[in-house]
Design a protein around this motif. Sequence first.
Motif, PDB file in Angstrom:
ATOM      1  N   ALA A  37      -5.240   8.096  -2.762  1.00 48.77           N
ATOM      2  CA  ALA A  37      -4.327   7.148  -2.105  1.00 48.77           C
ATOM      3  C   ALA A  37      -3.278   7.920  -1.349  1.00 48.77           C
ATOM      4  O   ALA A  37      -2.950   9.054  -1.700  1.00 48.77           O
ATOM      5  CB  ALA A  37      -3.669   6.238  -3.137  1.00 48.77           C
ATOM      6  N   LYS A  38      -2.768   7.305  -0.291  1.00 53.62           N
ATOM      7  CA  LYS A  38      -1.786   7.962   0.552  1.00 53.62           C
ATOM      8  C   LYS A  38      -0.427   7.315   0.306  1.00 53.62           C
ATOM      9  O   LYS A  38      -0.320   6.088   0.241  1.00 53.62           O
ATOM     10  CB  LYS A  38      -2.204   7.766   2.009  1.00 53.62           C
ATOM     11  N   ILE A  39       0.593   8.161   0.174  1.00 58.13           N
ATOM     12  CA  ILE A  39       1.936   7.606  -0.028  1.00 58.13           C
ATOM     13  C   ILE A  39       2.462   7.096   1.309  1.00 58.13           C
ATOM     14  O   ILE A  39       2.540   7.853   2.269  1.00 58.13           O
ATOM     15  CB  ILE A  39       2.894   8.682  -0.587  1.00 58.13           C
ATOM     16  N   ILE A  40       2.807   5.823   1.363  1.00 61.26           N
ATOM     17  CA  ILE A  40       3.320   5.318   2.639  1.00 61.26           C
ATOM     18  C   ILE A  40       4.807   5.005   2.604  1.00 61.26           C
ATOM     19  O   ILE A  40       5.463   4.915   3.623  1.00 61.26           O
ATOM     20  CB  ILE A  40       2.531   4.085   3.134  1.00 61.26           C
ATOM     21  N   PHE A  41       5.356   4.846   1.396  1.00 61.69           N
ATOM     22  CA  PHE A  41       6.792   4.580   1.327  1.00 61.69           C
ATOM     23  C   PHE A  41       7.321   4.984  -0.042  1.00 61.69           C
ATOM     24  O   PHE A  41       6.672   4.788  -1.059  1.00 61.69           O
ATOM     25  CB  PHE A  41       7.077   3.100   1.592  1.00 61.69           C
ATOM     26  N   ILE A  42       8.515   5.572  -0.041  1.00 60.03           N
ATOM     27  CA  ILE A  42       9.144   5.952  -1.304  1.00 60.03           C
ATOM     28  C   ILE A  42      10.526   5.340  -1.369  1.00 60.03           C
ATOM     29  O   ILE A  42      11.334   5.491  -0.448  1.00 60.03           O
ATOM     30  CB  ILE A  42       9.269   7.493  -1.429  1.00 60.03           C
ATOM     31  N   HIS A  43      10.767   4.604  -2.450  1.00 58.92           N
ATOM     32  CA  HIS A  43      12.073   3.982  -2.645  1.00 58.92           C
ATOM     33  C   HIS A  43      12.681   4.627  -3.875  1.00 58.92           C
ATOM     34  O   HIS A  43      12.314   4.328  -4.996  1.00 58.92           O
ATOM     35  CB  HIS A  43      11.890   2.475  -2.841  1.00 58.92           C
ATOM     36  N   ALA A  44      13.615   5.570  -3.653  1.00 58.23           N
ATOM     37  CA  ALA A  44      14.061   6.427  -4.755  1.00 58.23           C
ATOM     38  C   ALA A  44      15.493   6.163  -5.173  1.00 58.23           C
ATOM     39  O   ALA A  44      16.227   7.066  -5.527  1.00 58.23           O
ATOM     40  CB  ALA A  44      13.876   7.893  -4.377  1.00 58.23           C
ATOM     41  N   ILE A  45      15.919   4.903  -5.107  1.00 58.83           N
ATOM     42  CA  ILE A  45      17.280   4.582  -5.550  1.00 58.83           C
ATOM     43  C   ILE A  45      17.223   4.221  -7.032  1.00 58.83           C
ATOM     44  O   ILE A  45      16.388   3.407  -7.439  1.00 58.83           O
ATOM     45  CB  ILE A  45      17.842   3.370  -4.763  1.00 58.83           C
ATOM     46  N   GLY A  46      18.128   4.790  -7.840  1.00 62.15           N
ATOM     47  CA  GLY A  46      18.146   4.453  -9.260  1.00 62.15           C
ATOM     48  C   GLY A  46      17.197   5.315 -10.058  1.00 62.15           C
ATOM     49  O   GLY A  46      16.538   6.200  -9.517  1.00 62.15           O
ATOM     50  N   PRO A  47      17.116   5.037 -11.366  1.00 62.91           N
ATOM     51  CA  PRO A  47      16.332   5.901 -12.261  1.00 62.91           C
ATOM     52  C   PRO A  47      14.823   5.747 -12.077  1.00 62.91           C
ATOM     53  O   PRO A  47      14.067   6.612 -12.456  1.00 62.91           O
ATOM     54  CB  PRO A  47      16.750   5.455 -13.662  1.00 62.91           C
ATOM     55  N   ILE A  48      14.418   4.611 -11.539  1.00 62.93           N
ATOM     56  CA  ILE A  48      12.985   4.375 -11.343  1.00 62.93           C
ATOM     57  C   ILE A  48      12.657   4.543  -9.861  1.00 62.93           C
ATOM     58  O   ILE A  48      13.340   3.997  -9.000  1.00 62.93           O
ATOM     59  CB  ILE A  48      12.601   2.947 -11.777  1.00 62.93           C
ATOM     60  N   VAL A  49      11.608   5.294  -9.578  1.00 64.41           N
ATOM     61  CA  VAL A  49      11.201   5.491  -8.185  1.00 64.41           C
ATOM     62  C   VAL A  49       9.993   4.608  -7.902  1.00 64.41           C
ATOM     63  O   VAL A  49       9.001   4.641  -8.623  1.00 64.41           O
ATOM     64  CB  VAL A  49      10.842   6.963  -7.928  1.00 64.41           C
ATOM     65  N   GLN A  50      10.138   3.786  -6.856  1.00 68.35           N
ATOM     66  CA  GLN A  50       9.015   2.931  -6.477  1.00 68.35           C
ATOM     67  C   GLN A  50       8.252   3.600  -5.341  1.00 68.35           C
ATOM     68  O   GLN A  50       8.849   4.050  -4.367  1.00 68.35           O
ATOM     69  CB  GLN A  50       9.519   1.573  -5.993  1.00 68.35           C
ATOM     70  N   ILE A  51       6.949   3.616  -5.489  1.00 70.34           N
ATOM     71  CA  ILE A  51       6.127   4.269  -4.470  1.00 70.34           C
ATOM     72  C   ILE A  51       5.055   3.298  -3.993  1.00 70.34           C
ATOM     73  O   ILE A  51       4.338   2.698  -4.800  1.00 70.34           O
ATOM     74  CB  ILE A  51       5.458   5.538  -5.031  1.00 70.34           C
ATOM     75  N   GLU A  52       5.004   3.121  -2.676  1.00 67.61           N
ATOM     76  CA  GLU A  52       3.937   2.285  -2.117  1.00 67.61           C
ATOM     77  C   GLU A  52       2.807   3.184  -1.669  1.00 67.61           C
ATOM     78  O   GLU A  52       3.030   4.197  -1.010  1.00 67.61           O
ATOM     79  CB  GLU A  52       4.467   1.478  -0.928  1.00 67.61           C
ATOM     80  N   LEU A  53       1.593   2.791  -2.034  1.00 75.03           N
ATOM     81  CA  LEU A  53       0.440   3.632  -1.738  1.00 75.03           C
ATOM     82  C   LEU A  53      -0.639   2.844  -1.009  1.00 75.03           C
ATOM     83  O   LEU A  53      -0.776   1.628  -1.218  1.00 75.03           O
ATOM     84  CB  LEU A  53      -0.159   4.164  -3.049  1.00 75.03           C
ATOM     85  N   HIS A  54      -1.372   3.552  -0.186  1.00 79.57           N
ATOM     86  CA  HIS A  54      -2.516   2.953   0.497  1.00 79.57           C
ATOM     87  C   HIS A  54      -3.770   3.625  -0.019  1.00 79.57           C
ATOM     88  O   HIS A  54      -3.934   4.841   0.115  1.00 79.57           O
ATOM     89  CB  HIS A  54      -2.378   3.169   2.012  1.00 79.57           C
ATOM     90  N   ARG A  55      -4.629   2.837  -0.664  1.00 78.71           N
ATOM     91  CA  ARG A  55      -5.847   3.425  -1.225  1.00 78.71           C
ATOM     92  C   ARG A  55      -6.757   3.916  -0.109  1.00 78.71           C
ATOM     93  O   ARG A  55      -6.925   3.266   0.910  1.00 78.71           O
ATOM     94  CB  ARG A  55      -6.576   2.408  -2.101  1.00 78.71           C
ATOM     95  N   GLN A  56      -7.345   5.064  -0.321  1.00 78.36           N
ATOM     96  CA  GLN A  56      -8.183   5.654   0.721  1.00 78.36           C
ATOM     97  C   GLN A  56      -9.645   5.222   0.599  1.00 78.36           C
ATOM     98  O   GLN A  56     -10.384   5.259   1.578  1.00 78.36           O
ATOM     99  CB  GLN A  56      -8.098   7.190   0.666  1.00 78.36           C
ATOM    100  N   ASP A  57     -10.048   4.816  -0.629  1.00 74.04           N
ATOM    101  CA  ASP A  57     -11.441   4.399  -0.787  1.00 74.04           C
ATOM    102  C   ASP A  57     -11.685   3.014  -0.202  1.00 74.04           C
ATOM    103  O   ASP A  57     -12.728   2.750   0.375  1.00 74.04           O
ATOM    104  CB  ASP A  57     -11.859   4.442  -2.269  1.00 74.04           C
TER     105      ASP A  57
END
Lengths: 277, 357, 288
Positions: free
Chosen positions: B295-315
């Motif tokens: 999967a490819k990382i398309i967005f990272i939201h790194a505010i606060g203790p938890i990091v949210q990562i949006e991914l695009h599956r490559q398969d």
Amino acid sequence: MTTTFFHKKRLTVLPGFKLSIGFTLLYLSILILLPLSMLFWNTMQLSWHDFIKIISDSRVVASYKLTFGTSFLAAIINVFFGTIIAWVLVRYDFVGKKLMDGLVDLPFALPTAVAGIALTALYAPNGWIGNLFPFKIAFTPIGIIIALTFIGLPFVVRTVQPVLQNFSTESEEASASLGANRWKTFIKVIFPELIPAILTGFTLAFSRALGEYGSVVFIAGNMPMKTEITPLLIMTKLEQYDYPGATAIAIVLLISSFMILLIMNIIQWLANRKYSV
Amino acid sequence: MSITIQNIKKKFGNFQALDDISLNIETGELIALLGPSGSGKTSLLRIIAGLENLDEGAILFDGENITEINAKERNIGFVFQHYALFKHMTVFENVAYGLKVRPRKTRPSKKEIADKVHTLLSLVKLEHFADRYPSQLSGGQRQRVALARALAVEPKVLLLDEPFGALDAKVRKDLRRWLRKMHNEFHVTSIFVTHDQEEALDVADRIVVMNKGKIEQVGTPEDVYDHPNSPFVYDFLGNVNLFKGRLKNGQLVHGSYTGPIDETLAKHDTEAIGYVRPHDIQIERTANLEGMVPAKIIFIHAIGPIVQIELHRQDIDEYLEAEISKELFHSLKLQRGEQVYIRPKQLKVFIPDDFSI
Amino acid sequence: MEKLTIEQTVVTSKQKIGNTTLKEPWLIRLILTTISLLFLLIFLVLPLVTIFITAFKKGLDVYIASITEPDALSAIKLTLLVAVIAVPINTLFGIAAAWAITKFNFRGKNLLTTLIDLPFAVSPVIAGLVFILLFGAEGLFGDLLSNYNVQIIFSLPGIILASLFVTVPFVARELIPLMQTQGTQEEEASISLGAGALTTFLKVTLPNIKWGLLYGVILCNARVMGEFGAVSVVSGHIRGLTNTMPLHIEVLYNEYQFSAAFAVASLMSLLALFTIIIKNIIEWRTKQ
């Protein structure tokens, strides 16, 4: 170009302010203010002594008493029945409800003279309703009250109705959930919220009744000292070309109506200030 | 007081608002009725209060059938979404109302009423507002008055309809804590309706998740959050990633992903959906484990203790959301645009009743 | 024969009040409903019925003769003429006043609104009297008018002025609350898109206020046609010349021609019923 130009003074981009406000003011000045000011102008032509003499003449005073008394009673009758009618029209379902609701506007739409002769025909001693009673209704103060009740009915119904319609059932439910029965809920929760509307309706009906002429002259009998209302007295003076007399009485009637509206507005304003910001 | 709800049904016209609801509530519990609008949660609350009639079923308070008893005799406290304070009465008069309208025989004396009202007002921290009118209070203050008013009649059950629904986020959070505190002090059986899962998870002893007039799941906040028993509960409580695949040979197949499923589902060969919470998505730089998907990382939201990562599956052309701790995020040194490998650490498979929904 | 299938739909009453908690006992409901119906029957329905029954008491011929005799026809014509002149003028005023009051901010706005409502508080008799004080023989402009041989009192201009006076608030009162809730955003958008003032009014404002405007206009019309007191003062009651329909009714009534009086009255009642029907149609339209 600088931007300050746009920030200065330009409160609105809409056109036509000067035209519309100019026309409005001119129109009101010519049609309302100038004619009404004639009352004050002509009254000032009278000496104080003459003015007092005219407006305190016993026949005139009798007409005030009659006009105020019957108008007040008619407005009270309208408050009582008008509130019940508004309640029934909003809260209950019955056959013909829509028709009744529509008919409430009849006194607004029916010419006063037509209402006057119709009520007179009904309540005259030989009329459908008049002959049911052992005493006279038409041509007595009772007849005047009936005509004024007819005229004032929509004012109370139409001011109370929307308030009831928009009344949140949550308040009533809150009251019930706190243990209040229906009667207590009505007296303590619903009725207080209706008071401003009822007062407004009362004021409108009362001040309309004070000046009412068309529906009353036919049923009143127009006996001086007994069933002669103030607007009719003004008319009589006019027919006798007694302009100072007509003007002096008119100004008393006019100022009384204004005072009633003013007092009611002040009451409403005080009440509003208390529990709604 | 314990509440027993037996097979309640309620129809509004052709709309089945409540469809065979049964529920037991223990004395002193704080229950959240959670669900989307139209799920029947408010109807259920109003029926318990006696503000609404039911078509079928029964309600028992402490084992006694009160189905036919009027709202005003049920001895409940009801807090309305829009407060329903009496506009023309002061705060004091509002709180005193329930005591003042009692029949003369059971009505407390004027002094007793005044004492009681002042105690309650100090409890809700509004003792200095007794003479104000509701219009002069803020939303949060109004709701506290509404609560004090409901508590004044010493109800055996406290019912709250979206009590914090009309308030802004900050005030909501404060009042939530405060409701919990109040409940711990009074221990009156309480039920509140909410559509806010966070609120329900935060405050309630038990959560009743409702959907389309039915109860989906009843359980502690941990229960319903960690072990949802239906796709709806999964979806409604927290975010979720969907693996809309097929069951084959006891495995869920979705794109290049194959993963284990419950034994109970093993014999099926049909379309199915895997539900994965974002924090159950594992991210690695290499495909070192079974079932990993590129999967490819398309967005990272790194505010606060938890990091949210949006991914695009490559398969396959699908998007995923993952949540990882900040520490892990820093140790992996993830960058936007990078390709990584992911896999669900925990995945629950449901076979949809009807794929069109 | 064709087979009809009747689809049964369950009629659902408003479910807002679902519980007896918020309902009065049936006896109370019955009593209140009965009181209301009786009151409306006695005060509204009976007078209306009386008008039509009395009008047709002496038969259709008398009825038709009553409304087609020359004096009646001239009264009808005069009433229509007054309405055709007065209603558009007050409609124009109502729109201008509502535009100024609702779309702009200026000092004295409340005073202006009160001023517009002022005629409601003035007795119709006084509304007529003030024009006599202005334009009558002994009035402020009396000499001036007689010098130029212009007659206002006891003729058409006086009747129109008195009618205008009593109906000043009607259109404005309907439009002001309506335009207030609509705000100014749509007009501002239209102007910013390059539309002119007239285009903006016709294409943006008017469609938004048309029902309220129509309602104000029919109410204004009903009052203009039915006005009695104010017109009575300024008209001079000249038969066939300055008698409007309500004045004609009075004359007939005082001459004990009851059938004729009620025949003309029945026409005016039809106008009233028509007004009420239009009002309800408008309310129904705006609800949709």
